[in-house]
Design an enzyme around this catalytic site. Structure first.
Site, short mmCIF file in Angstrom:
data_model
loop_
_atom_site.label_atom_id
_atom_site.label_comp_id
_atom_site.label_asym_id
_atom_site.label_seq_id
_atom_site.Cartn_x
_atom_site.Cartn_y
_atom_site.Cartn_z
N GLY B 10 -22.80 -6.17 12.77
CA GLY B 10 -21.39 -6.44 12.53
C GLY B 10 -20.56 -5.42 13.27
CB ALA B 11 -19.03 -5.19 16.27
CG PHE B 113 1.23 -3.00 1.29
CD1 PHE B 113 2.02 -3.27 2.38
CD2 PHE B 113 0.02 -3.68 1.16
CE1 PHE B 113 1.63 -4.20 3.33
CE2 PHE B 113 -0.38 -4.60 2.12
CZ PHE B 113 0.42 -4.87 3.20
CG ASP B 210 -23.62 -14.43 8.67
OD1 ASP B 210 -23.00 -15.28 7.98
OD2 ASP B 210 -23.69 -14.49 9.90
CD GLN B 229 -6.93 -9.35 -3.03
OE1 GLN B 229 -7.00 -9.03 -1.86
NE2 GLN B 229 -6.58 -8.50 -3.98
CG HIS B 231 -2.90 -12.67 0.34
ND1 HIS B 231 -1.57 -12.99 0.43
CD2 HIS B 231 -3.03 -11.44 0.89
CE1 HIS B 231 -0.92 -11.97 1.01
NE2 HIS B 231 -1.79 -11.03 1.29
CG LEU B 241 -2.67 -13.13 5.34
CD1 LEU B 241 -2.76 -13.16 3.83
CD2 LEU B 241 -3.54 -12.01 5.90
CB THR B 243 1.36 -9.67 6.33
OG1 THR B 243 1.16 -8.35 5.81
CG2 THR B 243 2.76 -9.73 6.91
CD GLU B 244 0.43 -6.79 -0.92
OE1 GLU B 244 -0.53 -7.54 -1.16
OE2 GLU B 244 0.52 -5.64 -1.37
NE ARG B 275 -2.87 -8.27 -1.20
CZ ARG B 275 -3.50 -8.00 -0.07
NH1 ARG B 275 -4.80 -8.16 0.03
NH2 ARG B 275 -2.82 -7.57 0.98
CG HIS B 340 -6.88 -12.35 1.51
ND1 HIS B 340 -6.73 -12.63 2.84
CD2 HIS B 340 -6.55 -11.04 1.35
CE1 HIS B 340 -6.32 -11.52 3.47
NE2 HIS B 340 -6.21 -10.54 2.59
NE ARG B 375 -8.92 -6.14 -0.13
CZ ARG B 375 -7.84 -6.35 0.61
NH1 ARG B 375 -6.99 -5.36 0.84
NH2 ARG B 375 -7.59 -7.54 1.12
CB SER B 380 -9.45 -4.29 2.73
OG SER B 380 -8.49 -4.71 3.65
#
Lengths: 393, 562
Positions: B10-11, B113, B210, B229, B231, B241, B243-244, B275, B340, B375, B380
């Site tokens: 994972g990148a 936020f 995965d 979650q 959103h 999405l 954004t918040e 949220r 989300h 969260r 995150s």
């Protein structure tokens, strides 16, 4: 919901067959995306249609393709918009009217990059190699502060326009200069360069600019065709960033490159200032011999003129230019030249160069920034710029 | 057969941060990703990243907000680590080149936020995740001599030795379909969440659980999987999405009668409550008939000065224009809660260690747990970076003391056979996409903002049935070059494992806490349920459930209001 004829350019190296058009009729809302149509085919009819895609909101940059001849993201191109462009470059399907599908949409892989399969191109071989070319990381200005660098908000907002690049390759796909010169560093990598050259925290502005000025495939290899600006789905405007790199290189850092890129560009500017129109006969001498009427007596200019003679003669023979125009240039109606000189004076006497940046100045058709600037005149010079002014050079 | 001290799968932000941290110690590092790294879904994180960096702010305040946001299910030792290390991480990012927006003095700027008691969200317009991800990739390009990248390689299996230790992975090169064994002394999973088990979701098509499923299959424990979650602001229809950051910049939520309904549900924080609270409020308005006919309420961004919107929220201006046909600077846009994020994941400690030796996890794939039941927005990105770095450092330190394990190449032929079996499936089964759609719609109907025993039981039965159908699902592509069809079939299996764990956890927790709201058990019940639900594999049967305690350091559970 209307029917669309979706024609997907398919190619599978396993098959040993050449590329072909794969046709499907899809029933979707005109405001569904081209990617919606492709995924509908893939999910419901043929799971072997190859396309990279993920976010479906124009942010991951995976689904760059050509749609009816124009590059862009499949996920944020509406079917009705793509269909309205008419058939693509290789179209064999006549436009329909009334009967049959509401539109024909031809989807092909992006250009200037080798095709791996179907709509998937080899971005590593071209796009990412060019990104690597421009030293694509911050070289910190010393000393590195203990906390954050203190830099103006405007600078960070300014480079956010190039930071917004999603590396989709749409600009690379249709770059005309790259088609002629595959070694051209290209719109995406040069836009990425501005992200560092416009970043006050970077230590190597001049070195970066010098490097890309001296490289014959660097910033002066762009021919201002605007294709990248049209292609970019994120309003990064790569060509504008290239022009900003040139202004920084030539005007701010006085880099006079050995390719004569900067002098050539200057020649255009001074010719229009002096004559009101481009004087082709003097363009070469000025570019090579120096930016004045005397430029033509410079040995370098003579040499360049000599080597250009075949082109000049062909031009004269085909009637593209008359010997008289070639010698003395075009004539401008009286008064116009004075008006042009006034424009030059106005722009050149500004204390600060105006740069168009959408993040700062809003949309081109947006009346508000001008109003805001008028309300706080003098405080926010960037906000005064408009599209027509800032790209005038 | 590539061999590395540390293999990262994972990148996105967690994976790239882990790679850079591990490489700094001198370990050899390989990073494998099924997509090019900048396509990873971290790119979609919009609003910002939290840290108590401002001198007037304290990490304790950030930690308390996070604990309260988690509805006291977060492990407080882990939350303390994250919040204490956050300011240095922001400065590391700034020095690496992230173009954080500034305040008028030229210092790092912040925005408000949800669920936070101070404006401590650092941001780059509304492309913060994108900006950080691309800057980390710049650093990977800079360090390409020490970090070896395997871009567009799909991991099919994790490998274990006889003692159960994770010693690498088998990956398939999408370019030519070739499988290879990747030997590694330590493996870090950083492959993200499982949003595609839901439909709609804000998550990209690649977010298929995965890593969660692969770790689960080799015996790693999952935790808090029921905590999904929703959103509060996703577009009606396609679930994209918003954004918040929009609410952080001052946007309002309005019902169909034009009422600012958050005044009822969270009189102090209003739109900037947690949220879970905002999503429940919206869903209540919609369920009680005060929503719009399309099952939505409205987000009114016109409250934000237009100029500020164009500078700081440009991405959602584009999303509104392109995907909803609405100019959000001029009119409200219809939104509703949408899947989300998954707070749960592979259970880890604060160094990223899972319950399988040699296997680490960081980011959304993991559950440390810093998010507990819910969260906070902008936590995150912080989670991915802090625990990505810590995992990278710890895994590298371990690896430098070990010898390289090796895996017999026969394991490759097993994996090849498994893929060939998918390709050779006889006609007659359902299409992969059909099963996936049924799964997503089921989860979104029964395991969403409001849940009850009956719905969850139904969901579980459907998931069990889909698990039987999936191994017979047919595909069309028999090729080797970029065979995305076969990958889709494998991913479907991963999503189903994740979905079952989610449903089992949600059934088990007979209380309401954070994102889990049971209409049949509407109260929080600390006496019985102040504990994590752990899920582990049990052959082909329904997964095993066990419990682990919540770590409480200094904040005893209190009533939670905003």
């Amino acid at each position: 919901m209307p029917d669309y004829l979706l024609r997907i350019r398919r190619y599978d190296p396993d098959s040993g067959k050449t590329a072909y058009w794969d046709e499907h009729t899809v029933t979707l809302n005109p405001r569904n995306s081209v990617l919606d149509a492709i995924l509908k085919v893939r999910n419901e009819v043929d799971g072997s249609v190859g396309i990279r895609c993920s976010c479906q909101q124009a942010i991951c940059g995976s689904c760059g393709v050509r749609m009816n001849g124009r590059p862009g993201l499949a996920c944020n191109t509406h079917l009705e918009v793509a269909a309205a462009r008419g058939g693509g470059a290789q179209s064999t399907v006549p436009q329909t009217d009334g009967e049959g599908p509401a539109g024909v949409i031809e989807v092909e892989p992006m250009g200037n990059m080798p095709v791996i399969r179907d709509l998937i191109v080899d971005m590593d071989a071209v796009h990412w190699k060019k990104i690597q070319r421009v030293t694509p990381y911050l070289i910190n200005r010393k000393p590195v502060p203990e906390r954050e660098y203190i830099v103006p908000h405007e600078n960070m907002v300014d480079i956010t326009q190039t930071m917004a690049c999603i590396q989709c390759g749409a600009c690379v796909s249709d770059c005309l200069s790259m088609e002629v010169d595959p070694l051209f560093v290209g719109p995406a990598a040069l836009a990425k360069t501005y992200r560092f050259v416009g970043d006050p925290r970077d230590d190597q502005h001049e070195q970066r600019l010098r490097d890309l000025s001296e490289d014959p495939h660097g910033i002066y290899d762009c021919t201002h065709c605007f294709n990248c600006i049209d292609a970019c789905p994120k309003e990064v405007a790569p060509m504008s960033q290239i022009m900003r790199l040139r202004r920084r290189a030539g005007s701010d850092h006085k880099i006079v490159d050995s390719n004569n890129g900067h002098r050539h560009e200057d020649a255009f500017v001074t010719l229009v200032r002096d004559y009101g129109l481009l004087n082709e006969a003097e363009l070469l001498p000025r570019s090579y011999g120096g930016n004045s009427w005397f430029g033509k007596f410079h040995p370098a200019a003579g040499k360049e003129l000599l080597s250009s003679l075949p082109t000049v003669i062909t031009g004269v023979l085909r009637g593209k230019v008359s010997p008289k125009i070639a010698m003395f240039g075009h004539k401008l109606p009286g008064g116009d030249l004075a008006a042009i000189k006034k424009l030059y004076k106005k722009i050149e006497s500004r204390p600060q160069r105006l740069e168009l940046n959408l993040y700062i100045s809003g949309y081109e058709d947006d009346p508000e920034p001008a109003a805001v600037a008028a309300g706080s005149s003098g405080e926010a010079p960037q906000a005064e710029s408009s599209a027509s002014e800032s790209e005038s050079s | 057969m590539p061999s590395h001290d540390v293999l990262i799968i994972g990148a996105g932000l967690a994976g790239q941060r882990a790679a850079l941290a591990a490489a700094r110690t001198g370990a050899t590092v390989g990073i494998v990703s099924k997509v090019h790294p900048v396509r990873s879904h971290s790119v979609a994180a919009a609003g910002g990243i939290n840290a108590a960096l401002n001198p007037e702010d304290t990490w304790e305040s950030h930690a308390f907000d996070t604990v309260k946001g988690s509805d006291y299910l977060g492990d407080q030792d882990a939350i303390e680590v994250m919040c204490r290390e956050a300011p240095d991480e922001i400065l590391w990012l700034e020095h690496a080149g992230v173009t954080f927006h500034r305040n008028e003095r030229g210092n790092l700027g912040t925005r408000a936020f949800g669920g936070a008691s101070a404006a401590r969200t650092y941001y780059v317009a509304d492309i913060t995740g994108h900006a950080i991800l691309h800057v980390l990739y710049e650093q990977l390009m800079k360090h390409s001599d020490t970090v070896e990248r395997f871009e567009e390689w799909f991991t099919t299996d994790l490998l274990q030795d006889g003692d159960g230790r994770c010693i690498g992975a088998i990956c398939r090169n999408l370019r030519d379909g070739r499988l290879d064994v990747f030997n590694a002394k330590t493996v870090i999973l950083a492959s993200g969440g499982a949003g595609q088990a839901y439909k709609p979701t804000t998550n990209g098509l690649i977010v298929t659980g995965d890593g969660i499923a692969q770790a689960y299959r080799i015996g790693a424990r999952l935790m808090d999987m029921e905590m999904i979650q929703y959103h509060p602001t996703t577009l009606v229809g396609n679930g994209l999405l918003i954004t918040e950051g929009a609410r952080g910049e001052g946007a309002w939520l309005l019902n169909a009668k034009g009422e600012r309904f958050m005044e009822k549900y969270a009189p102090n924080k209003l739109e900037l409550a947690s949220r879970d609270v905002v999503s429940r409020a919206e869903q209540t308005e919609i369920n009680e008939g005060r929503g719009f006919p399309d099952g939505s309420v409205a987000l009114d961004v016109t409250k934000v000065p237009r100029r500020r919107t164009l500078e700081a929220l440009r991405e959602i201006v584009n999303i509104g224009r392109d995907f909803a046909g609405v100019d959000i600077t001029r009119e409200p846009i219809h939104i509703r809660p949408g899947q989300h994020y998954i707070m749960g994941g592979i259970k880890t400690d604060v160094d990223g260690r899972t319950t399988v030796p040699g296997l680490y996890a960081a980011g959304e794939v993991a559950c440390v747990s810093v998010h507990g039941g819910n969260r906070l927005g902008a936590n995150s990105l912080l989670d991915t970076l802090i625990f990505g770095r810590r995992s990278g450092e710890h895994a590298a330190a371990q690896a430098l003391q070990m010898t390289m394990p090796s895996t017999p190449l026969s394991r490759v032929s097993d994996a090849e056979r498994a893929i060939q079996e998918i390709i050779d499936r006889p006609a007659g089964g359902r299409r992969v996409s059909e099963i996936k759609d049924e799964l997503g719609e089921t989860m979104n109907r029964h395991c969403a903002v409001f849940r009850d025993a009956e719905g969850l039981q139904k969901a579980h039965e459907i998931v069990r049935r889909l698990k039987e159908e999936a191994p017979r699902a047919v595909i069309d592509d028999r090729g080797t070059v970029f065979n995305q069809d076969v990958i889709g079939a494998i991913e479907l299996g991963f999503m189903l494992d994740c979905a079952e764990a989610i449903v089992v956890g949600a059934k088990e927790r007979t209380e309401s806490r954070g994102a889990q709201f049971r209409t049949d058990f509407p109260e929080r019940n600390d006496a019985e349920w102040l504990k994590h639900i752990d899920i582990s594999v049990n052959g082909a049967d329904v997964p095993k459930v066990s419990y682990s305690p919540v770590t409480i350091t200094r904040w005893e559970p209190q009533e939670r209001t905003y």
